[in-house]
Design a protein around this motif. Structure first.
Motif, PDB file in Angstrom:
ATOM      1  N   GLU A 118     -41.940  59.306 -14.185  1.00 32.32           N
ATOM      2  CA  GLU A 118     -42.680  58.998 -15.167  1.00 32.32           C
ATOM      3  C   GLU A 118     -42.987  59.697 -16.512  1.00 32.32           C
ATOM      4  OE1 GLU A 118     -41.221  55.329 -15.403  1.00 32.32           O
ATOM      5  OE2 GLU A 118     -40.816  55.863 -13.053  1.00 32.32           O
ATOM      6  N   ALA A 119     -43.633  60.443 -15.967  1.00 29.97           N
ATOM      7  CA  ALA A 119     -44.249  61.460 -17.413  1.00 29.97           C
ATOM      8  C   ALA A 119     -43.310  62.164 -18.295  1.00 29.97           C
ATOM      9  CB  ALA A 119     -44.584  62.663 -16.878  1.00 29.97           C
ATOM     10  N   ILE A 120     -41.722  62.637 -17.010  1.00 29.59           N
ATOM     11  CA  ILE A 120     -40.830  63.356 -17.461  1.00 29.59           C
ATOM     12  C   ILE A 120     -40.348  62.169 -18.866  1.00 29.59           C
ATOM     13  CG2 ILE A 120     -38.591  64.129 -17.369  1.00 29.59           C
ATOM     14  CD1 ILE A 120     -39.499  65.118 -14.702  1.00 29.59           C
ATOM     15  N   ARG A 121     -40.026  60.830 -18.121  1.00 30.75           N
ATOM     16  CA  ARG A 121     -39.253  60.879 -19.216  1.00 30.75           C
ATOM     17  C   ARG A 121     -40.077  59.855 -20.702  1.00 30.75           C
ATOM     18  NH1 ARG A 121     -38.842  54.663 -15.546  1.00 30.75           N
ATOM     19  NH2 ARG A 121     -37.459  53.887 -18.105  1.00 30.75           N
ATOM     20  N   LEU A 122     -41.557  59.360 -20.393  1.00 29.98           N
ATOM     21  CA  LEU A 122     -42.404  59.920 -21.823  1.00 29.98           C
ATOM     22  C   LEU A 122     -42.325  60.826 -22.427  1.00 29.98           C
ATOM     23  CD1 LEU A 122     -44.527  57.920 -23.304  1.00 29.98           C
ATOM     24  CD2 LEU A 122     -46.597  59.577 -21.879  1.00 29.98           C
ATOM     25  N   VAL A 123     -42.539  61.637 -22.077  1.00 31.03           N
ATOM     26  CA  VAL A 123     -42.415  63.069 -22.898  1.00 31.03           C
ATOM     27  C   VAL A 123     -40.990  63.618 -23.412  1.00 31.03           C
ATOM     28  CG1 VAL A 123     -42.682  65.845 -22.860  1.00 31.03           C
ATOM     29  CG2 VAL A 123     -44.151  64.689 -21.635  1.00 31.03           C
ATOM     30  N   ASP A 124     -40.279  63.090 -22.565  1.00 30.00           N
ATOM     31  CA  ASP A 124     -38.705  63.653 -23.156  1.00 30.00           C
ATOM     32  C   ASP A 124     -37.795  62.075 -24.459  1.00 30.00           C
ATOM     33  OD1 ASP A 124     -38.318  65.179 -21.432  1.00 30.00           O
ATOM     34  OD2 ASP A 124     -36.540  64.188 -20.525  1.00 30.00           O
ATOM     35  N   LEU A 125     -38.806  61.127 -23.972  1.00 32.83           N
ATOM     36  CA  LEU A 125     -39.002  60.049 -24.984  1.00 32.83           C
ATOM     37  C   LEU A 125     -39.883  61.257 -26.706  1.00 32.83           C
ATOM     38  CD1 LEU A 125     -38.739  57.313 -26.366  1.00 32.83           C
ATOM     39  CD2 LEU A 125     -41.301  57.168 -25.758  1.00 32.83           C
ATOM     40  N   ALA A 126     -41.322  61.368 -26.414  1.00 36.28           N
ATOM     41  CA  ALA A 126     -41.552  62.290 -27.789  1.00 36.28           C
ATOM     42  C   ALA A 126     -40.625  63.121 -28.072  1.00 36.28           C
ATOM     43  CB  ALA A 126     -43.403  62.426 -27.218  1.00 36.28           C
ATOM     44  N   SER A 127     -40.756  64.095 -27.335  1.00 35.50           N
ATOM     45  CA  SER A 127     -39.939  65.495 -27.716  1.00 35.50           C
ATOM     46  C   SER A 127     -38.518  64.666 -28.632  1.00 35.50           C
ATOM     47  CB  SER A 127     -38.971  65.602 -25.877  1.00 35.50           C
ATOM     48  OG  SER A 127     -38.500  67.014 -27.016  1.00 35.50           O
ATOM     49  N   LYS A 128     -37.638  63.605 -28.230  1.00 36.70           N
ATOM     50  CA  LYS A 128     -36.745  63.440 -28.968  1.00 36.70           C
ATOM     51  C   LYS A 128     -37.781  62.545 -30.312  1.00 36.70           C
ATOM     52  CE  LYS A 128     -33.148  61.558 -24.833  1.00 36.70           C
ATOM     53  NZ  LYS A 128     -32.371  60.847 -24.252  1.00 36.70           N
ATOM     54  N   LEU A 129     -38.763  61.758 -30.442  1.00 42.31           N
ATOM     55  CA  LEU A 129     -38.924  61.145 -31.591  1.00 42.31           C
ATOM     56  C   LEU A 129     -39.594  62.713 -32.562  1.00 42.31           C
ATOM     57  CD1 LEU A 129     -40.732  58.104 -29.971  1.00 42.31           C
ATOM     58  CD2 LEU A 129     -38.434  58.197 -31.646  1.00 42.31           C
ATOM     59  N   THR A 130     -39.745  63.679 -32.036  1.00 43.10           N
ATOM     60  CA  THR A 130     -40.209  65.377 -32.503  1.00 43.10           C
ATOM     61  C   THR A 130     -41.946  64.523 -32.987  1.00 43.10           C
ATOM     62  OG1 THR A 130     -39.628  64.548 -34.912  1.00 43.10           O
ATOM     63  CG2 THR A 130     -38.071  65.981 -33.239  1.00 43.10           C
ATOM     64  N   LYS A 131     -42.480  63.202 -32.377  1.00 43.16           N
ATOM     65  CA  LYS A 131     -43.786  63.366 -32.252  1.00 43.16           C
ATOM     66  C   LYS A 131     -44.592  63.861 -31.041  1.00 43.16           C
ATOM     67  CE  LYS A 131     -42.902  59.356 -35.068  1.00 43.16           C
ATOM     68  NZ  LYS A 131     -42.781  57.716 -35.669  1.00 43.16           N
ATOM     69  N   PRO A 132     -46.206  63.984 -31.410  1.00 40.23           N
ATOM     70  CA  PRO A 132     -46.875  64.723 -30.617  1.00 40.23           C
ATOM     71  C   PRO A 132     -47.039  63.092 -29.362  1.00 40.23           C
ATOM     72  CG  PRO A 132     -47.721  64.850 -32.656  1.00 40.23           C
ATOM     73  CD  PRO A 132     -46.780  64.340 -33.148  1.00 40.23           C
ATOM     74  N   LEU A 133     -48.241  63.117 -28.171  1.00 38.95           N
ATOM     75  CA  LEU A 133     -48.328  61.944 -27.473  1.00 38.95           C
ATOM     76  C   LEU A 133     -50.514  62.253 -28.433  1.00 38.95           C
ATOM     77  CD1 LEU A 133     -46.896  62.905 -24.830  1.00 38.95           C
ATOM     78  CD2 LEU A 133     -46.052  60.028 -26.377  1.00 38.95           C
ATOM     79  N   VAL A 134     -50.409  60.873 -27.472  1.00 40.10           N
ATOM     80  CA  VAL A 134     -51.870  60.700 -27.848  1.00 40.10           C
ATOM     81  C   VAL A 134     -52.017  59.844 -26.726  1.00 40.10           C
ATOM     82  CG1 VAL A 134     -53.621  59.512 -29.143  1.00 40.10           C
ATOM     83  CG2 VAL A 134     -51.816  60.795 -30.283  1.00 40.10           C
ATOM     84  N   ILE A 135     -52.820  60.447 -26.306  1.00 42.40           N
ATOM     85  CA  ILE A 135     -53.733  59.585 -24.745  1.00 42.40           C
ATOM     86  C   ILE A 135     -54.983  59.856 -24.891  1.00 42.40           C
ATOM     87  CG2 ILE A 135     -51.652  60.699 -23.225  1.00 42.40           C
ATOM     88  CD1 ILE A 135     -53.887  62.527 -21.958  1.00 42.40           C
ATOM     89  N   GLU A 136     -55.774  58.225 -23.743  1.00 48.37           N
ATOM     90  CA  GLU A 136     -57.364  58.773 -24.297  1.00 48.37           C
ATOM     91  C   GLU A 136     -57.797  59.527 -23.106  1.00 48.37           C
ATOM     92  OE1 GLU A 136     -58.547  53.740 -24.139  1.00 48.37           O
ATOM     93  OE2 GLU A 136     -57.403  54.381 -21.919  1.00 48.37           O
ATOM     94  N   LYS A 137     -58.697  59.929 -23.079  1.00 45.41           N
ATOM     95  CA  LYS A 137     -59.582  60.762 -22.553  1.00 45.41           C
ATOM     96  C   LYS A 137     -59.924  60.366 -20.991  1.00 45.41           C
ATOM     97  CE  LYS A 137     -62.288  63.730 -26.363  1.00 45.41           C
ATOM     98  NZ  LYS A 137     -63.697  63.792 -27.003  1.00 45.41           N
ATOM     99  N   LEU A 138     -59.737  61.653 -19.680  1.00 45.53           N
ATOM    100  CA  LEU A 138     -60.194  60.204 -18.378  1.00 45.53           C
ATOM    101  C   LEU A 138     -61.586  59.375 -18.628  1.00 45.53           C
ATOM    102  CD1 LEU A 138     -58.548  59.115 -15.634  1.00 45.53           C
ATOM    103  CD2 LEU A 138     -59.838  62.096 -15.253  1.00 45.53           C
ATOM    104  N   ASN A 139     -61.161  58.880 -18.507  1.00 47.81           N
ATOM    105  CA  ASN A 139     -62.686  57.896 -17.838  1.00 47.81           C
ATOM    106  C   ASN A 139     -62.642  57.509 -16.354  1.00 47.81           C
ATOM    107  OD1 ASN A 139     -65.277  56.112 -17.334  1.00 47.81           O
ATOM    108  ND2 ASN A 139     -64.706  54.906 -19.220  1.00 47.81           N
ATOM    109  N   THR A 140     -63.719  58.574 -15.854  1.00 42.07           N
ATOM    110  CA  THR A 140     -63.602  58.236 -14.157  1.00 42.07           C
ATOM    111  C   THR A 140     -64.768  56.846 -13.719  1.00 42.07           C
ATOM    112  OG1 THR A 140     -65.274  59.893 -14.444  1.00 42.07           O
ATOM    113  CG2 THR A 140     -63.152  60.314 -14.376  1.00 42.07           C
ATOM    114  N   THR A 141     -65.473  56.758 -14.692  1.00 44.38           N
ATOM    115  CA  THR A 141     -66.227  55.431 -14.026  1.00 44.38           C
ATOM    116  C   THR A 141     -66.474  54.012 -14.330  1.00 44.38           C
ATOM    117  OG1 THR A 141     -67.306  54.475 -16.748  1.00 44.38           O
ATOM    118  CG2 THR A 141     -68.166  56.937 -15.327  1.00 44.38           C
ATOM    119  N   LYS A 142     -64.271  54.406 -14.116  1.00 45.75           N
ATOM    120  CA  LYS A 142     -64.342  52.340 -13.896  1.00 45.75           C
ATOM    121  C   LYS A 142     -63.012  52.892 -14.019  1.00 45.75           C
ATOM    122  CE  LYS A 142     -64.475  51.277 -19.042  1.00 45.75           C
ATOM    123  NZ  LYS A 142     -64.818  50.279 -20.536  1.00 45.75           N
TER     124      LYS A 142
END
Length: 301
Positions: A118-142
């Motif tokens: 799934e990570a490959i599918r997501l990054v390949d999508l961003a690569s085709k769109l020539t845009k960076p990805l944005v994720i949340e900083k990992l929250n390990t508390t919940k």
């Protein structure tokens, strides 16, 4: 004894392997010691199968896509799917979608393979769109999951496993594909998306969260709609908008998500309680009664 392995092809990076080998072949012998780069090979015997590995030095890419000039792809990670939203530089939604997967009953090895795919599918999508990805900083508390695998303790363990693996897999794949990955503060992204954008854009809660994540990376601030701002307690009026969203989300915490698809935020902002934001019959009597107590402490003009 030499063994010939025909048709050995790597699922990704094959072009880099071929380039590295060809560079070594073409380089004059007198230059290989000083300017050459070794190509290392290893074979792992796992009984029923073998794993072939090739290790090469890759030049640092100078044109990695860190630019947000055309917008970004926001990502909301969950225990059973990845929600994404592609936005333009004005913060407007272009397209949103979901990459679903199932980790229930899977071993850690099986889950890892699913997540990497799934990570490959997501990054390949961003690569085709020539845009960076944005994720949340990992929250390990919940855990962000809503108990999909039975008990809460097991769900939290699975969630943290999935989140860590997803983030690691996305970053690794993004590094290979020269796609930048930005991280933003996760504060109230789901609540803002659910309340402000879910109905407006006709998308799911998690897609709405990915939209807010993308907008946050672009520097947009999510102010309360006027009708919600009019309901704030006087002491909250001048506070940071995240504090205001906290108050609103606490008020609406008992409202079922399907009811939020009926919320009306464009009505005149002269209402005494949040129950007025929903059409008659949309809320249960108990929830409506609870909301009616959340009266504004601001005078109504």
């Amino acid at each position: 004894m030499a063994v010939d392995i025909p048709n050995l092809v790597f699922p990704y990076g094959q072009e880099n392997v071929e380039k590295a080998i060809q560079t070594q072949v073409d380089m004059p012998s007198r230059l290989k010691k000083k300017h050459g780069h070794a190509v290392a090979w290893s074979v792992e015997d796992h009984g029923d199968y073998y794993i072939f590995k090739c290790i090469i030095d890759l030049p640092k890419e100078e044109n990695i896509n860190h630019s947000k000039s055309a917008g970004v792809v926001g990502v909301d990670l969950n225990v059973d799917h990845i929600a994404w939203s592609n936005i333009n530089v004005k913060g407007q939604l272009i397209k949103s979608g979901v990459l679903a997967f199932d980790l229930e009953g899977k071993s850690s090895g099986q889950a890892t393979k699913i997540i990497e795919a799934e990570a490959i599918r997501l990054v390949d999508l961003a690569s085709k769109l020539t845009k960076p990805l944005v994720i949340e900083k990992l929250n390990t508390t919940k855990s962000k999951g809503s108990n999909p695998y039975g008990n809460k303790k097991a769900n939290k363990k699975m969630s943290m496993f999935a989140y860590r693996k997803l983030i690691s897999a996305i970053k690794n794949r993004a590094d290979k594909m020269n796609v930048a990955v930005f991280e933003v503060n996760p504060a109230y992204t789901s609540q803002i998306g659910k309340i402000k954008y879910m109905k407006r854009l006709a998308i799911s809660i998690h897609q709405a969260a990915s939209y807010v994540i993308a907008r946050r990376a672009m520097g947009f601030q999510e102010r309360l709609p006027p009708v919600l701002h009019s309901l704030l307690p006087e002491k909250s009026v001048g506070l940071h908008h995240w504090t205001q969203w906290k108050w609103v989300s606490n008020c609406l915490s008992d409202v079922h998500p399907h009811c939020l698809y009926q919320i009306e935020l464009s009505i005149p902002s002269k209402h005494y309680s949040m129950s007025d934001l929903f059409p008659p019959g949309a809320l249960s009597d108990l929830v409506a009664k609870g909301l009616s107590k959340k009266e504004s402490r601001k005078p109504i003009a």
